[in-house]
Structures are given as C-alpha cells and as structure tokens.
Write an enzyme that holds these catalytic residues in place. Sequence first.
Site: not given
Ligand SMILES: [Zn+2]
Length: 392
Positions: A204, A307, A367
């Site tokens: 791809k 699935c 973060c």
């Molecule tokens: Zn975060």
Amino acid sequence: MSTYRELLQQVKSEIDEIGVPDAAELRESEPAVFVDVRDRNEWDEGHIPGAIHVPRGNLESRIEGAVPDRDARLVVYCASGARSAFAAKALEELGYENVSSLAGGFNEWKRNGFGFDLPRALDESKRRRYSRHLLIPEVGEEGQLRLLDSRILLIGAGGLGSPASLYLAAAGVGKLGIVDDDVVDDTNLQRQIVHSTERLGDSKAESAKQTIAALNPDVTVQVFQERLTSENVDRILGQGWDVIVDGADNFPTRYLLNDASVWHGIPVVHGSIFRFEGQTTVFKPKEGPCYRCLFPQPPPPELAPSCAEGGVLGVLPGIIGSLQANEALKLALGIGEPLVGRLLLFDALETQFTEISLRRDPDCPVCGDSPTITDYVDYVEFCAGPARQVTP
Ligand SMILES: [Zn+2]
C-alpha cells in the site's frame, strides 16, 4: 524623431551613472537603496544582496511605497544599464534627488565577481501549478514555499490516508512519509482511492507513492513498509515531521502513536470512521488534550467489541480524510483555528456535524503534570470495532 540609441544616449547624459566598483563601495560605506527594476523572472535568477525589487513597469506607482524618502541615496539597476537609465530619469522626475544608474547593470556586477542573492521563489511552473493557492492571501507565495518545505507523516495508506495523502500531495507538501505494512486487496478499493485494481497485491505504501508521483513530482515520498511498533516508532518519528495524520485502525498503534507524538512534540490529526459516522480532532502536545487524556488505557480485551469487520460507507473516509488534510495544511501553514481541544463528529446519514469540546487532563498518564507512563507500551492487538471511536 530620434532612434532608441540616440534617446538612450540623451537620457544617460541627463542622469548620473555609477560604475560597479563605486557602487559596491557605496553599498558598504553609506546607506544606499539598490532598486532592481528588472522583470520578475530576472530577479528570481539572482539579485544584488539587500536590493528591493520594483519592476520598471510598476516603478512610478510603487516607488513611493517602497522608498518614501526622496532624499534617499538610490542606485537603480537592470541587466545592462539601459532600462535603469530610463528608470533613473523617471525617478528624478518624481522628485528623487540622489539617484544613480548602475553602469553595465547586474551583468557587470556579476562579471566583477561581486556576490548576489538567489531569492527563494517559486519558478514559473510552480507558480502555475499552485496559482489557486497564490491567489489566497493566507497562503500566497510564502505559504506555498512553506508547504513545499513541510514534512507530514501519514500513519496508514488506507481509507483515511488515501484522500489525505492525495490532497496533501496536490497541495505541494514537499515531503510525505507513509507508514503501512499492508498490501492492496480487492476489499480496499471501495474507498481507498489512492490505490487501483492494477495494484492488487502491491504494498500500500508503494502504491500510494506511485499515485502521488504521477500527481505531483514536487513531492518526495518516504515509504515505511512496516507496522508502527515500540521498536521503530522513535526512528520513524525522529525524522523531523511537522504534522502526523493518523489513519490507524487499531488500538495498539493509536496508543503508541499518541505517546510517541507527545514525547516528540508533534501534533497529530486524528480521524476515525465506522459505518456512517466519522470524527476528527487535533492532538497538539502542550496546547490541548492527547488521546490518553480521553482514554487513559485501552479497554481490556474481554470488553473490546466484536471481531467482525466494521462496515463503512465508501465516501465517509473521503470526507473525514479530507478534513484531516485540511487540519494538517492549516497546521503546516500556521493559519486558522485547528481542531485542538475540539472533536468534530460527522453523521453521514443525517448529514450533520457536531462539535464537542475536549479538555486536557492534568492527571493524564502521558501528557499530565506527573506522568505515570514514561516508556512505550506494546498493547496486544485486540478487536476494535465501534469502540475505536473517540466518544468522550
Ligand atoms: Zn494527555
């Protein structure tokens, strides 16, 4: 009636001419403005450092804007000293009192071995190719040069990566990276428009590279025929990308990419699709939430959705992937309001957009203020159906 040569001689007798060595000395010793009156294409091929460009045809209308002070010391030049003689005469008539024409012009300047600048500018073919960008003040030539210098990494050359890569390439993003280890199969072609029937069985990433090369030779494509893992993520992200477009379709990649992009400080344009619903947002480190601010951990495998492959209306990735390309271009150009802290939902059946605000979580494991995850986690791949949507 006089001939051109006679007229030129007469004009030259009425103006002051300065030789190249004197002009070069003048440049060093006192503030003098060098005015290049040649055409755009001549300027683009090099000019005297620090000169301003006011083409002869626009001289009278533009010089006051460029040099308002009529006492300024001006040295006007063209290629050989003829056009600049007429220009100097015109400037004197406009009241400029301290004007010289450079004898022998830019050609003589170069012959004497003095330095010159090659400006960064779009050549004629690029000016044509990107003319519709140049007409937008928010992009313009400067923006287009910025795009040509930009580097955008695409995770996946599938449904979302197809339109995103095509539009980014068409827009003249100079470098695209494509990470995909998959090959084109016949179930892809209902929506993955960067590939084609003749590429069935091909990689791809390579297939996308070929399509992009045919679309825009200005774009360099770097192919990563691999799956993003904790082993290769630093190598791939560490190559200096401005923006990442996430078209991944599984949890492990999404979490890995999130953590890596926070640590590398690269904004991620996220997108996902399912049946008739799509969504996009921008995770910009330090300025907005990351993926883990919303979903600190993946759901346990036993709670993961079925699935069975999720279906999708073929055009939906075209819409969401194009929105991602729009966000990526804005981030690369530094214009507009990117979708930072804003999740945009699209319902294709109702044709409705909805926006939800997202907040950065100070307790986010990656973060947040005291991160608890500081190394890559390879999650085991498990099925990801509808729940791959970001639903806050
Ligand atoms: Zn975060």
